[in-house]
Design an enzyme around this catalytic site. Structure first.
Site, mmCIF file in Angstrom:
data_model
loop_
_atom_site.group_PDB
_atom_site.id
_atom_site.type_symbol
_atom_site.label_atom_id
_atom_site.label_comp_id
_atom_site.label_asym_id
_atom_site.label_seq_id
_atom_site.Cartn_x
_atom_site.Cartn_y
_atom_site.Cartn_z
ATOM 1 N N SER A 141 0.899 -1.344 -0.657
ATOM 2 C CA SER A 141 -0.255 0.191 0.064
ATOM 3 C C SER A 141 0.706 1.403 0.283
ATOM 4 O O SER A 141 1.763 1.483 -0.284
ATOM 5 C CB SER A 141 -1.178 0.148 1.112
ATOM 6 O OG SER A 141 -2.014 0.633 1.043
ATOM 7 N N HIS A 199 -8.101 -5.371 -0.658
ATOM 8 C CA HIS A 199 -6.753 -4.115 -0.649
ATOM 9 C C HIS A 199 -5.533 -5.346 0.334
ATOM 10 O O HIS A 199 -4.735 -5.184 0.473
ATOM 11 C CB HIS A 199 -7.526 -2.889 0.464
ATOM 12 C CG HIS A 199 -5.960 -2.033 0.201
ATOM 13 N ND1 HIS A 199 -5.638 -2.106 -1.114
ATOM 14 C CD2 HIS A 199 -5.248 -2.134 1.568
ATOM 15 C CE1 HIS A 199 -3.927 -0.917 -0.815
ATOM 16 N NE2 HIS A 199 -4.218 -1.153 0.832
#
Length: 712
Positions: A558, A676
């Protein structure tokens, strides 16, 4: 597999972006490109004889029935969501505290997600439950298709264990809900055109009555299109009921409004506070956590402080007339990691040089506070969660809390504590998943480019020497005020440390290890300091002969994927493997893709020429395009998920495609689901992790000592 409803389309990429078509998440052309690279990557990594044993070991750890079941109290029951090899999607289940104390508690299944997914032919992934106290019978269950942030919400009866026919139901969206009462919800969701912010989150909150069509629900609060999102919090503590609406104007700032009823009508009362301060209510008190300095009269309270005042003063008096009492004041090495409350006391979790300490505060009738340090394991990471339920008149657990303790080499323990004493009952202890005999942990400090001291942890395998030849994995994040504190490295301990690998965690600026100041030192115009800090740690590892560049790999996901993508290009000579996971990489378009606009508070606005002048110097996708021909880069593996609706998979796709166009040979793997987190269940998670570790061993281990860097 049923596909989710399509995410809002991003603005088309400029014609100059040769790989903009890869932003079309579900297009046939993009998915054909993904499948071809997945196949090539699996051939190289999954074909390695080390892959299957690693994958199986990691799956064994993830599915272990000896793990501590994480619990949440709802009335008399303790709820847990559990996955193992028999239930890969998971069981929502409950037990009592008396049962939980036993080595093998008897669990009552409330919902079998595997059975539900099979019956409904949906790829359901659990995303949580919001239940209405004090009986907690009516619950709003959030179910994600494939692990996306967007969820379907359905009302569920926890007694009959059935979805409620004709109950509240929301179609797939990034919704937020709060119970107002048994027959009323506050709902923030996708209500059609104009109801979402630029970040793709809800902009409108409606009051929705039972039996009413969603389209007929009444709008009670709205934010602006440029906001990140809107929210609502309902405190139903008897005698202290409060409903607060909020507009998040960016990632760190919010405007808050108290709902008040006067003369039979509702109105919103603005709460006068610093927009970047976090406000909490505890019965008649208000607690304010500062992210910037606050001047009140002749006193300046520093950022990172925790202050208490009365709720009435907070809501009704101007700031200059409020009396604040400091509950915590930061130092250069001590910061507030969090707080929680019992019925009568407040518990602080502090970070002391990236290790946890606890304090207990008791308010007096005269407005003073009594402070008591709590004796708890040190150094390591502690987590405190209260068991108090303010909705219960006579709560038997009013002063009880759960305490988790863990460090890099010691598995987690879960204890039951009570305020006023240091005595605790150990409820559960996680097993050791690797032999830590001979392993050790050190904390060291590197000096960054501007002279800042940057801490980092080294987890040494047995028998390792500072001879400059240890396979070493350096991990970092450095963003959004998220601290990297010690955790039990069950996975890396097995497939990395147990085989001679050194594991290093860098506590770089941009994180939250030393509070708001540490974070704010490396955002927007100063974001490069995160990368300078990470490079400084890598250089320190080499200078002190922990490793050498040939043996040094880096990993981040991320914002951490942006980190490793940036430093890979800034100092390619320092590394021989880059594991870049669910990353941000095209920082010229991050704010136009999915939730990206919400992160401009961290990075700045690429459409602002002054901001772009800074961002363009580190944005990996653009820096790559400017590299001189023939520049050697370390081998890289990009991983992402098609179902990630937070960080767009186009970042990783385009970066890999651009590298190929410039003559490099990156590895690329995209899980078709997983959100995610990159994986939707433990099998996928173990598979993805094993691919990453095989890649690292191929590049950093002895068997590949002669393997050259990939050059154009």
């Amino acid at each position: 597999m049923t596909l989710h409803s399509p995410a809002p389309a991003a603005p088309p990429a400029p014609a100059a972006d040769a790989f903009g078509w890869l932003e079309e998440v579900q297009s046939d052309a993009a998915l054909d490109w993904v499948r071809a690279r997945n196949a090539a990557t699996r051939e190289q990594l999954a074909g390695d004889p080390r892959f299957a044993p690693m994958r199986d070991k990691l799956r064994e750890i993830l599915d272990s029935k000896a793990r501590i079941p994480a619990i949440a109290r709802r009335g008399d029951a303790l709820y847990n969501f559990w996955r193992d090899e028999t239930h890969p999607r998971g069981l929502w289940r409950r037990t009592t505290l008396a049962e939980y104390r036993k080595p093998e508690p008897a669990w009552e299944t409330v919902l079998d997600l595997d059975a539900l997914a099979a019956a409904e032919k949906e790829n359901w992934v659990w995303a949580g439950a919001t239940c209405l106290g004090p009986d907690y019978r009516r619950c709003l269950l959030s179910l994600s298709r494939g692990g996306a942030d967007a969820t379907v919400v359905r009302e569920f009866d926890s007694v009959t264990k059935q979805f409620i026919e004709g109950g509240f139901h929301l179609p797939e969206a990034k919704s937020r809900l709060e119970w107002a009462d048994e027959n009323t919800l506050y709902v923030a969701s996708d209500f059609g055109p104009g109801s979402l912010t630029d970040s793709g989150y809800p902009r409108v909150i409606k009051r929705w009555q039972r039996g009413q069509p969603l389209a007929a629900a009444v709008t009670v609060f709205e934010g602006e299109k440029a906001d990140v999102s809107v929210g609502v919090s309902v405190d139903r503590t008897p005698g202290f009921e409060r409903t607060v609406f909020s507009r998040a104007t960016d990632f760190y700032n919010a405007l808050e409004f108290l709902l008040v009823r006067e003369a039979g009508a509702d109105r919103l009362l603005p709460i006068d506070k610093p927009t970047d301060a976090s406000l909490g209510f505890w019965r008649e008190r208000a607690v304010l956590e500062l992210r910037t300095d606050l001047k009140v009269g002749d006193t300046t309270w520093p950022r990172g402080a925790l202050l208490a005042t009365s709720a009435d003063d907070m809501l009704r008096r101007p700031p200059a007339e409020r009396r604040y009492v400091p509950l915590f004041l930061p130092t250069p090495t001590r910061s507030l990691a969090g707080y929680t409350v019992s019925a009568q006391r407040l518990l602080l979790t502090l970070s002391d040089n990236v290790a946890s300490r606890l304090e207990e505060l008791t308010p007096g009738a005269d407005g003073s506070w009594q402070r008591r340090p709590i004796d708890a394991p040190f150094p390591g990471t502690l987590g405190v969660s209260t068991l108090h339920d303010p909705l219960l008149k006579d709560d038997p657990l009013a002063e009880h809390y759960l305490l988790t303790a863990v460090d890099f080499l010691s598995p987690e323990t879960l204890s039951l504590g009570r305020t006023g004493t240091d005595e605790r009952e150990v409820l559960k202890a996680s097993p050791r998943f690797f032999d830590a005999a001979g392993m050790r942990v050190e904390q060291r400090f590197a000096t960054s480019k501007d002279g800042a001291r940057v801490p980092y942890f080294i987890v040494w395998p047995p028998g390792a020497k500072e001879d400059g030849d240890n396979p070493t994995l350096l991990y970092g994040y450095g963003g959004f005020e998220v601290p990297l504190q010690p955790w039990y490295a069950a996975a890396s301990g097995n497939v990395w440390g147990a085989h001679g690998g050194v594991f290093v965690v860098a506590n770089i600026r941009g994180g939250g290890e030393f509070g708001p100041a540490w974070h704010q030192a490396a955002i927007k115009a100063d974001k490069q300091k995160s990368y300078d800090d990470f490079i400084a740690v890598a250089e320190d590892l080499v200078a002190r002969k922990v490793t050498r560049p040939r043996r040094l790999g880096i990993q981040g996901g991320s914002n951490g994927g942006l980190l490793v993508g940036a430093v890979m290009l800034q100092r390619p000579d320092l590394f021989n493997a880059v594991l870049c996971q669910v990353p941000l990489l095209d920082m010229q378009r991050f704010h136009l893709l999915l939730a990206g606009a919400s992160w401009m508070g961290e990075y700045g606005n690429p459409d602002d020429p002054a901001d772009w002048a800074v961002i363009s110097r580190y944005s990996p996708y653009q820096v790559l395009q400017r590299l001189p021909k023939g520049t050697a880069l370390p081998p890289v593996l990009f991983t992402t998920s098609t179902r990630d609706d937070r960080v767009h998979p186009g970042h990783a796709r385009k970066m890999a495609a651009q590298m190929e166009a410039q003559g490099y040979s990156p590895l690329y793997y995209e899980n078709i689901e997983g959100g995610h987190g990159g994986a939707a269940d433990n099998a996928q998670r173990a598979d993805m992790m094993a691919l990453g570790y095989v890649f690292l061993w191929q590049r950093l281990g002895d068997a590949q000592a002669a393997l050259p860097k990939v050059q154009p």
